[in-house]
Design a protein around this motif. Structure first.
Motif, PDB file in Angstrom:
ATOM      1  N   PHE A 278       0.803  -1.221   0.000  1.00  0.00           N
ATOM      2  CA  PHE A 278       0.000   0.000   0.000  1.00  0.00           C
ATOM      3  C   PHE A 278       0.841   1.279   0.000  1.00  0.00           C
ATOM      4  CE2 PHE A 278      -2.880  -3.174   1.707  1.00  0.00           C
ATOM      5  CZ  PHE A 278      -4.076  -2.862   1.083  1.00  0.00           C
ATOM      6  N   GLN A 279       2.130   1.146   0.217  1.00  0.00           N
ATOM      7  CA  GLN A 279       2.993   2.297   0.477  1.00  0.00           C
ATOM      8  C   GLN A 279       2.835   3.441  -0.513  1.00  0.00           C
ATOM      9  OE1 GLN A 279       7.104   1.253   0.857  1.00  0.00           O
ATOM     10  NE2 GLN A 279       7.657   3.224   1.723  1.00  0.00           N
ATOM     11  N   TRP A 280       2.815   3.183  -1.774  1.00  0.00           N
ATOM     12  CA  TRP A 280       2.793   4.267  -2.766  1.00  0.00           C
ATOM     13  C   TRP A 280       1.481   4.332  -3.535  1.00  0.00           C
ATOM     14  CZ3 TRP A 280       6.395   7.046  -1.032  1.00  0.00           C
ATOM     15  CH2 TRP A 280       7.577   6.494  -0.560  1.00  0.00           C
ATOM     16  N   LYS A 281       0.465   3.661  -3.078  1.00  0.00           N
ATOM     17  CA  LYS A 281      -0.811   3.643  -3.791  1.00  0.00           C
ATOM     18  C   LYS A 281      -1.751   4.766  -3.378  1.00  0.00           C
ATOM     19  CE  LYS A 281      -1.018  -1.242  -4.972  1.00  0.00           C
ATOM     20  NZ  LYS A 281      -0.783  -1.107  -6.389  1.00  0.00           N
ATOM     21  N   GLY A 282      -1.470   5.435  -2.275  1.00  0.00           N
ATOM     22  CA  GLY A 282      -2.416   6.429  -1.777  1.00  0.00           C
ATOM     23  C   GLY A 282      -3.660   5.709  -1.270  1.00  0.00           C
ATOM     24  N   GLU A 283      -4.764   6.432  -1.205  1.00  0.00           N
ATOM     25  CA  GLU A 283      -6.007   5.801  -0.772  1.00  0.00           C
ATOM     26  C   GLU A 283      -6.513   4.875  -1.866  1.00  0.00           C
ATOM     27  OE1 GLU A 283      -7.544   5.835   2.178  1.00  0.00           O
ATOM     28  OE2 GLU A 283      -5.826   6.998   2.870  1.00  0.00           O
ATOM     29  N   VAL A 284      -7.072   3.741  -1.452  1.00  0.00           N
ATOM     30  CA  VAL A 284      -7.628   2.791  -2.410  1.00  0.00           C
ATOM     31  C   VAL A 284      -9.098   2.550  -2.062  1.00  0.00           C
ATOM     32  CG1 VAL A 284      -5.416   1.681  -2.879  1.00  0.00           C
ATOM     33  CG2 VAL A 284      -6.865   0.796  -1.052  1.00  0.00           C
ATOM     34  N   GLU A 285      -9.868   2.231  -3.077  1.00  0.00           N
ATOM     35  CA  GLU A 285     -11.299   2.001  -2.879  1.00  0.00           C
ATOM     36  C   GLU A 285     -11.549   0.639  -2.249  1.00  0.00           C
ATOM     37  OE1 GLU A 285     -13.969   2.906  -6.212  1.00  0.00           O
ATOM     38  OE2 GLU A 285     -12.205   3.742  -7.219  1.00  0.00           O
ATOM     39  N   ARG A 286     -12.637   0.562  -1.479  1.00  0.00           N
ATOM     40  CA  ARG A 286     -13.055  -0.719  -0.913  1.00  0.00           C
ATOM     41  C   ARG A 286     -13.275  -1.725  -2.038  1.00  0.00           C
ATOM     42  NH1 ARG A 286     -15.962  -0.190   4.535  1.00  0.00           N
ATOM     43  NH2 ARG A 286     -16.538  -2.333   4.071  1.00  0.00           N
ATOM     44  N   GLY A 287     -12.850  -2.939  -1.790  1.00  0.00           N
ATOM     45  CA  GLY A 287     -13.005  -3.984  -2.803  1.00  0.00           C
ATOM     46  C   GLY A 287     -11.897  -3.980  -3.838  1.00  0.00           C
ATOM     47  N   LEU A 288     -11.062  -2.957  -3.812  1.00  0.00           N
ATOM     48  CA  LEU A 288      -9.908  -2.843  -4.714  1.00  0.00           C
ATOM     49  C   LEU A 288     -10.278  -3.020  -6.188  1.00  0.00           C
ATOM     50  CD1 LEU A 288      -7.515  -5.036  -2.531  1.00  0.00           C
ATOM     51  CD2 LEU A 288      -7.948  -2.582  -2.341  1.00  0.00           C
ATOM     52  N   PRO A 289     -11.276  -2.276  -6.677  1.00  0.00           N
ATOM     53  CA  PRO A 289     -11.762  -2.487  -8.045  1.00  0.00           C
ATOM     54  C   PRO A 289     -10.725  -2.203  -9.136  1.00  0.00           C
ATOM     55  CG  PRO A 289     -12.664  -0.460  -7.147  1.00  0.00           C
ATOM     56  CD  PRO A 289     -11.953  -1.159  -6.021  1.00  0.00           C
ATOM     57  N   ASN A 290      -9.740  -1.377  -8.846  1.00  0.00           N
ATOM     58  CA  ASN A 290      -8.745  -1.026  -9.865  1.00  0.00           C
ATOM     59  C   ASN A 290      -7.465  -1.842  -9.758  1.00  0.00           C
ATOM     60  OD1 ASN A 290     -10.497   1.010 -10.855  1.00  0.00           O
ATOM     61  ND2 ASN A 290      -9.803   2.364  -9.231  1.00  0.00           N
ATOM     62  N   TRP A 291      -7.463  -2.848  -8.913  1.00  0.00           N
ATOM     63  CA  TRP A 291      -6.271  -3.674  -8.733  1.00  0.00           C
ATOM     64  C   TRP A 291      -6.308  -4.862  -9.685  1.00  0.00           C
ATOM     65  CZ3 TRP A 291      -3.713  -4.343  -3.386  1.00  0.00           C
ATOM     66  CH2 TRP A 291      -3.588  -3.110  -2.754  1.00  0.00           C
ATOM     67  N   SER A 292      -5.147  -5.266 -10.148  1.00  0.00           N
ATOM     68  CA  SER A 292      -5.057  -6.448 -11.002  1.00  0.00           C
ATOM     69  C   SER A 292      -5.226  -7.704 -10.145  1.00  0.00           C
ATOM     70  CB  SER A 292      -3.691  -6.492 -11.697  1.00  0.00           C
ATOM     71  OG  SER A 292      -2.665  -6.738 -10.748  1.00  0.00           O
ATOM     72  N   SER A 293      -5.518  -8.800 -10.804  1.00  0.00           N
ATOM     73  CA  SER A 293      -5.666 -10.054 -10.057  1.00  0.00           C
ATOM     74  C   SER A 293      -4.349 -10.459  -9.407  1.00  0.00           C
ATOM     75  CB  SER A 293      -6.202 -11.168 -10.954  1.00  0.00           C
ATOM     76  OG  SER A 293      -5.343 -11.387 -12.042  1.00  0.00           O
ATOM     77  N   SER A 294      -3.233 -10.157 -10.040  1.00  0.00           N
ATOM     78  CA  SER A 294      -1.942 -10.503  -9.425  1.00  0.00           C
ATOM     79  C   SER A 294      -1.660  -9.628  -8.208  1.00  0.00           C
ATOM     80  CB  SER A 294      -0.799 -10.420 -10.440  1.00  0.00           C
ATOM     81  OG  SER A 294      -0.616  -9.096 -10.888  1.00  0.00           O
ATOM     82  N   ASP A 295      -2.074  -8.349  -8.235  1.00  0.00           N
ATOM     83  CA  ASP A 295      -1.919  -7.485  -7.062  1.00  0.00           C
ATOM     84  C   ASP A 295      -2.783  -7.985  -5.909  1.00  0.00           C
ATOM     85  OD1 ASP A 295      -0.061  -5.784  -8.218  1.00  0.00           O
ATOM     86  OD2 ASP A 295      -1.551  -4.278  -8.796  1.00  0.00           O
ATOM     87  N   LYS A 296      -3.996  -8.408  -6.218  1.00  0.00           N
ATOM     88  CA  LYS A 296      -4.881  -8.943  -5.182  1.00  0.00           C
ATOM     89  C   LYS A 296      -4.332 -10.251  -4.615  1.00  0.00           C
ATOM     90  CE  LYS A 296      -9.203  -6.815  -6.667  1.00  0.00           C
ATOM     91  NZ  LYS A 296     -10.584  -7.051  -7.125  1.00  0.00           N
ATOM     92  N   GLU A 297      -3.780 -11.081  -5.474  1.00  0.00           N
ATOM     93  CA  GLU A 297      -3.195 -12.339  -5.006  1.00  0.00           C
ATOM     94  C   GLU A 297      -2.009 -12.069  -4.081  1.00  0.00           C
ATOM     95  OE1 GLU A 297      -1.104 -16.406  -6.717  1.00  0.00           O
ATOM     96  OE2 GLU A 297      -2.124 -15.074  -8.112  1.00  0.00           O
ATOM     97  N   HIS A 298      -1.186 -11.094  -4.437  1.00  0.00           N
ATOM     98  CA  HIS A 298      -0.054 -10.720  -3.591  1.00  0.00           C
ATOM     99  C   HIS A 298      -0.550 -10.230  -2.226  1.00  0.00           C
ATOM    100  CE1 HIS A 298       3.666  -7.975  -2.914  1.00  0.00           C
ATOM    101  NE2 HIS A 298       3.812  -9.121  -2.283  1.00  0.00           N
ATOM    102  N   LEU A 299      -1.606  -9.424  -2.228  1.00  0.00           N
ATOM    103  CA  LEU A 299      -2.197  -8.938  -0.984  1.00  0.00           C
ATOM    104  C   LEU A 299      -2.719 -10.106  -0.150  1.00  0.00           C
ATOM    105  CD1 LEU A 299      -3.132  -6.646   0.879  1.00  0.00           C
ATOM    106  CD2 LEU A 299      -5.197  -6.465  -0.540  1.00  0.00           C
ATOM    107  N   GLU A 300      -3.408 -11.038  -0.776  1.00  0.00           N
ATOM    108  CA  GLU A 300      -3.902 -12.226  -0.066  1.00  0.00           C
ATOM    109  C   GLU A 300      -2.767 -12.985   0.608  1.00  0.00           C
ATOM    110  OE1 GLU A 300      -5.913 -14.512  -3.079  1.00  0.00           O
ATOM    111  OE2 GLU A 300      -7.873 -13.778  -2.448  1.00  0.00           O
ATOM    112  N   GLU A 301      -1.657 -13.142  -0.117  1.00  0.00           N
ATOM    113  CA  GLU A 301      -0.523 -13.880   0.434  1.00  0.00           C
ATOM    114  C   GLU A 301       0.060 -13.176   1.658  1.00  0.00           C
ATOM    115  OE1 GLU A 301       2.113 -14.335  -2.888  1.00  0.00           O
ATOM    116  OE2 GLU A 301       0.867 -15.894  -3.809  1.00  0.00           O
ATOM    117  N   GLU A 302       0.218 -11.869   1.578  1.00  0.00           N
ATOM    118  CA  GLU A 302       0.802 -11.141   2.709  1.00  0.00           C
ATOM    119  C   GLU A 302      -0.153 -11.077   3.891  1.00  0.00           C
ATOM    120  OE1 GLU A 302       3.887 -10.697   2.827  1.00  0.00           O
ATOM    121  OE2 GLU A 302       4.282 -11.023   0.703  1.00  0.00           O
TER     122      GLU A 302
END
Length: 123
Positions: free
Chosen positions: A60-84
């Motif tokens: 999240f460090q350089w993304k600024g505020e993000v929307e609930r549900g992360l609608p603008n995130w790629s599936s690989s970004d979401k997978e990385h978030l799930e892993e962490e």
């Protein structure tokens, strides 16, 4: 005891709802069959947890505020978030277990304390 591989750990349960107790037991088994449990002192687990929280923060460090549900995130970004997030959860569950604490019960007790501390204020 046979060493369960990752797929065996997942396939034992097809239901989405996984309890903290099940995670605790699976983590204990995972560490024991690998001989890692001797290294899982409270201090070591806490330091590992802090490291994983750092890795989670980096997402999240350089993304600024993000929307609930992360609608603008790629599936690989979401997978990385799930892993962490999973790494943080797993270390937290292990830390509570090694300290002899019931994390689920402690969380419920904390919710009750928070409800008393921060009562609903009706306008």
């Amino acid at each position: 005891m046979e060493s369960p591989n990752g797929q065996e750990l997942i396939s034992r349960r097809s239901n989405k709802d996984v309890s903290l107790l099940e995670l605790r037991d699976r983590l204990a088994e995972f560490a024991a069959v690998r001989g890692w449990d001797k290294h899982h002192s409270p201090r070591n687990l806490l330091l590992a947890l802090v490291g994983e929280v750092g890795e989670l923060s980096e997402i999240f460090q350089w993304k600024g505020e993000v929307e609930r549900g992360l609608p603008n995130w790629s599936s690989s970004d979401k997978e990385h978030l799930e892993e962490e997030l999973s790494d943080v959860l797993l270390y937290l569950v292990q830390l509570a277990d090694v300290c002899g604490l019931d994390l689920g019960q402690a969380a419920l007790s904390k919710l009750v304390k928070n409800a008393r501390k921060y009562p609903v204020v009706k306008p």
